[in-house]
Design a protein around this motif. Structure first.
Motif, short mmCIF file in Angstrom:
data_model
loop_
_atom_site.label_atom_id
_atom_site.label_comp_id
_atom_site.label_asym_id
_atom_site.label_seq_id
_atom_site.Cartn_x
_atom_site.Cartn_y
_atom_site.Cartn_z
N SER A 177 10.82 -10.10 -1.77
CA SER A 177 9.69 -10.42 -0.88
C SER A 177 10.14 -11.23 0.33
CB SER A 177 8.60 -11.18 -1.64
OG SER A 177 8.14 -10.43 -2.73
N SER A 178 11.20 -10.78 0.95
CA SER A 178 11.84 -11.55 2.02
C SER A 178 11.63 -10.89 3.38
CB SER A 178 13.34 -11.68 1.74
OG SER A 178 13.57 -12.48 0.60
N TRP A 200 -5.82 -6.29 2.69
CA TRP A 200 -5.44 -4.88 2.96
C TRP A 200 -6.56 -3.91 2.62
CZ3 TRP A 200 -1.98 -4.16 6.32
CH2 TRP A 200 -0.87 -4.99 6.42
N ASP A 201 -7.62 -4.40 1.98
CA ASP A 201 -8.79 -3.55 1.76
C ASP A 201 -9.64 -3.44 3.02
OD1 ASP A 201 -8.09 -3.24 -0.92
OD2 ASP A 201 -9.26 -4.99 -1.55
N ASN A 202 -9.45 -4.40 3.93
CA ASN A 202 -10.32 -4.46 5.11
C ASN A 202 -9.56 -4.37 6.44
OD1 ASN A 202 -12.86 -5.16 3.62
ND2 ASN A 202 -11.60 -6.89 2.98
N HIS A 203 -8.25 -4.21 6.39
CA HIS A 203 -7.45 -4.14 7.61
C HIS A 203 -6.43 -3.02 7.49
CE1 HIS A 203 -8.99 -8.28 7.66
NE2 HIS A 203 -8.87 -8.22 8.98
N THR A 204 -6.07 -2.48 8.63
CA THR A 204 -5.07 -1.41 8.66
C THR A 204 -3.71 -1.98 9.05
OG1 THR A 204 -5.41 -0.91 11.01
CG2 THR A 204 -6.87 0.19 9.40
N GLU A 205 -2.70 -1.16 8.85
CA GLU A 205 -1.36 -1.53 9.28
C GLU A 205 -1.32 -1.76 10.78
OE1 GLU A 205 2.80 -2.21 8.99
OE2 GLU A 205 1.23 -2.14 7.46
N GLN A 206 -2.06 -0.93 11.52
CA GLN A 206 -2.10 -1.09 12.98
C GLN A 206 -2.74 -2.42 13.38
OE1 GLN A 206 -0.58 0.89 15.08
NE2 GLN A 206 -1.17 -0.37 16.84
N ASP A 207 -3.79 -2.83 12.66
CA ASP A 207 -4.40 -4.13 12.91
C ASP A 207 -3.36 -5.24 12.81
OD1 ASP A 207 -6.91 -2.98 13.15
OD2 ASP A 207 -7.46 -3.39 11.06
N LYS A 244 1.23 -4.98 -1.37
CA LYS A 244 0.01 -5.74 -1.09
C LYS A 244 0.31 -7.17 -0.61
CE LYS A 244 -2.72 -3.10 -4.43
NZ LYS A 244 -3.43 -2.32 -3.39
N ASP A 245 1.52 -7.42 -0.20
CA ASP A 245 1.94 -8.75 0.25
C ASP A 245 1.09 -9.21 1.43
OD1 ASP A 245 3.44 -11.03 1.05
OD2 ASP A 245 5.29 -10.09 0.33
N GLU A 268 19.32 -1.33 1.04
CA GLU A 268 18.37 -0.54 0.26
C GLU A 268 17.13 -1.38 -0.01
OE1 GLU A 268 20.77 1.98 -2.85
OE2 GLU A 268 21.73 0.01 -2.66
N TYR A 269 16.06 -0.70 -0.42
CA TYR A 269 14.86 -1.44 -0.78
C TYR A 269 14.11 -0.70 -1.87
CZ TYR A 269 12.31 1.92 2.12
OH TYR A 269 11.80 3.08 2.64
N VAL A 270 13.30 -1.45 -2.59
CA VAL A 270 12.37 -0.89 -3.57
C VAL A 270 10.99 -1.42 -3.22
CG1 VAL A 270 11.79 -0.68 -6.01
CG2 VAL A 270 14.17 -0.94 -5.34
N LEU A 271 10.01 -0.53 -3.25
CA LEU A 271 8.63 -0.90 -2.93
C LEU A 271 7.75 -0.68 -4.15
CD1 LEU A 271 6.44 -1.68 -0.84
CD2 LEU A 271 6.22 0.77 -0.33
N PHE A 272 7.02 -1.73 -4.54
CA PHE A 272 6.08 -1.65 -5.66
C PHE A 272 4.66 -1.67 -5.10
CE2 PHE A 272 9.93 -3.17 -7.59
CZ PHE A 272 9.96 -2.52 -8.82
N PRO A 273 3.96 -0.53 -5.10
CA PRO A 273 2.65 -0.45 -4.47
C PRO A 273 1.60 -1.39 -5.04
CG PRO A 273 3.54 1.75 -4.87
CD PRO A 273 4.43 0.78 -5.59
N SER A 274 1.70 -1.75 -6.31
CA SER A 274 0.65 -2.56 -6.94
C SER A 274 0.89 -4.06 -6.83
CB SER A 274 0.52 -2.19 -8.42
OG SER A 274 1.71 -2.51 -9.12
#
Length: 303
Positions: A177-178, A200-207, A244-245, A268-274
Motif C-alpha cells: 500500500s505504498s 469510491w462508491d460516490n467518486h470516479t477515478e477521473q474525479d 479500495k484504498d 511488479e504489483y498485485v492488486l486486491f479488488p476487495s
C-alpha cells in the motif's frame, strides 16, 4: 505465465499516509505455522548508530535463511514489529526490526501528527532512510552471503526507494500500500477522501485525478517524489495494493509502475479488488513471502 500476472485481479497536520497502525501490529495478520516453529528462531537484541543516535532492535534468525530483510516503518510512533518479524523468520527469512527513531528504546526525535510535526517533509524522510540504511549494514554483518531486501507499508513507500539508492546492499524491495506519487499529491488525495470508506462508491477515478492535479496545497513544503529514486534503481520491486484504498490513489500508482515496466524495470504489483489501505492480510503477506523467496533464489543464482 508469471505469478504476478496470474494474481493481478486477484489530519490533522501532515499525516499519516496509511500507517495509522504498523504492518507488524495489525490484528488481521495471521501468524500461521510457517517453515519453522517460533522456538527454533533465535533472537538477538542489537543497538546500532545512525546519524549520531542509537537505535534499538531485534534480529530474528531462522536455521537456514534464504534471504534477509529490514522492516521499514510507516508513519506512526512504531516500536519494533515483532509479529511480522516472527512470521517472516518462520518462512526462512533473517529479519531485523527496530524501534523507530524517538520511539521505544531508540534515541532521537520522532516526527509525526501525534506530536504536531510534519513527518513527510523531505528532511525527515531522508533521515528515516538513513536509519533503514544503517539497519541494512547491521543485518549484512550478521550473514554476508544473503540477498538483503526492505519491506514496509504506506509511508515506507517513500523511504524504501531512498534507502535502496543510498545502500547498494539492498537487492529487492516489497512495498505494501505504498505511494508512487509525491507527498503533496498524496495529501491532496487524502484530504479529498477525508476518511470516507464509501468514497469510491460516490467518486470516479477521473474525479480523483482531477482533484490531485488541481487542488491547491494546504501546506507548503518541498515534495518528495519516489519516482526520482525509482528511476535510478534496477533491483526487483513488488507493490501490493488494495483497490479500495482511500489513502493513496492506487490506479495512478499502478500506472506509474507500468510505465517503469515499459522501461524494463523489474517492478511488479498485485492488486486486491476487495481490500483498502490495509493489505496486511494473510494472502498478500503469503504472496510477498513467496515473491521474496523466488527473487532471492534468482539473485543467488546470478552471483
Amino acid at each position: 505465465m508469471k505469478l504476478i500476472s496470474q494474481l493481478l485481479l486477484l489530519s490533522h497536520f501532515i499525516t499519516m499516509i496509511g500507517c495509522n497502525k504498523s504492518i507488524g501490529q495489525k490484528k488481521s495478520l495471521s501468524t500461521q505455522e510457517g517453515a519453522q516453529s517460533v522456538d527454533s528462531i533465535k533472537t538477538e537484541n542489537v543497538t546500532f548508530e545512525s546519524e549520531g543516535i542509537k537505535l534499538a532492535g531485534t534480529i530474528y534468525s531462522p536455521k537456514n535463511p534464504h534471504s534477509a530483510v529490514v522492516i521499514v516503518h510507516g508513519s506512526d510512533q512504531v516500536p519494533r514489529m515483532t509479529k511480522l518479524a516472527v512470521l517472516l523468520a518462520q518462512n526462512d527469512i533473517l529479519v531485523l526490526t527496530y524501534d523507530k527513531r524517538g520511539v521505544g528504546e531508540s534515541g532521537g526525535v520522532y516526527a509525526g501528527p501525534e506530536v504536531g510535526t510534519n513527518n513527510i517533509r523531505i528532511e525527515n524522510l531522508n533521515l528515516l532512510a538513513k536509519d533503514a540504511s544503517s539497519a541494512v549494514n547491521v543485518i549484512h554483518k550478521k550473514n554476508e552471503n544473503l540477498p538483503i531486501g526492505l519491506i514496509g507499508a504506506s509511508q515506507a513507500g517513500w523511504i524504501i526507494p531512498i534507502t535502496a539508492n543510498k545502500n547498494a546492499l539492498v537487492e529487492f524491495m516489497v512495498l505494501l500500500s505504498s505511494p508512487t506519487i509525491t507527498t503533496l499529491e498524496q495529501l491532496r488525495f487524502q484530504f479529498y477522501t477525508n476518511g470516507r470508506t464509501d468514497f469510491w462508491d460516490n467518486h470516479t477515478e477521473q474525479d480523483a485525478r482531477e482533484h490531485i492535479k488541481n487542488d491547491p496545497d494546504k501546506y507548503q513544503f518541498e515534495a518528495t517524489d519516489p519516482k526520482e529514486s525509482l528511476k535510478t534503481l534496477s533491483i526487483p520491486g513488488l507493490w501490493v495494493f488494495g483497490e479500495k484504498d482511500i489513502q493513496i490513489p492506487v490506479k495512478m500508482c499502478i500506472e506509474h509502475i507500468n510505465t517503469f515496466k515499459t522501461q524494463n524495470k523489474p517492478f511488479e504489483y498485485v492488486l486486491f479488488p476487495s481490500l483498502g489501505h490495509n493489505t496486511n492480510k494473510t494472502e498478500p503477506i503469503e504472496i510477498s513471502v513467496n515473491w521474496i523467496k523466488q527473487k532471492s533464489l534468482e539473485i543467488m543464482n546470478n552471483k
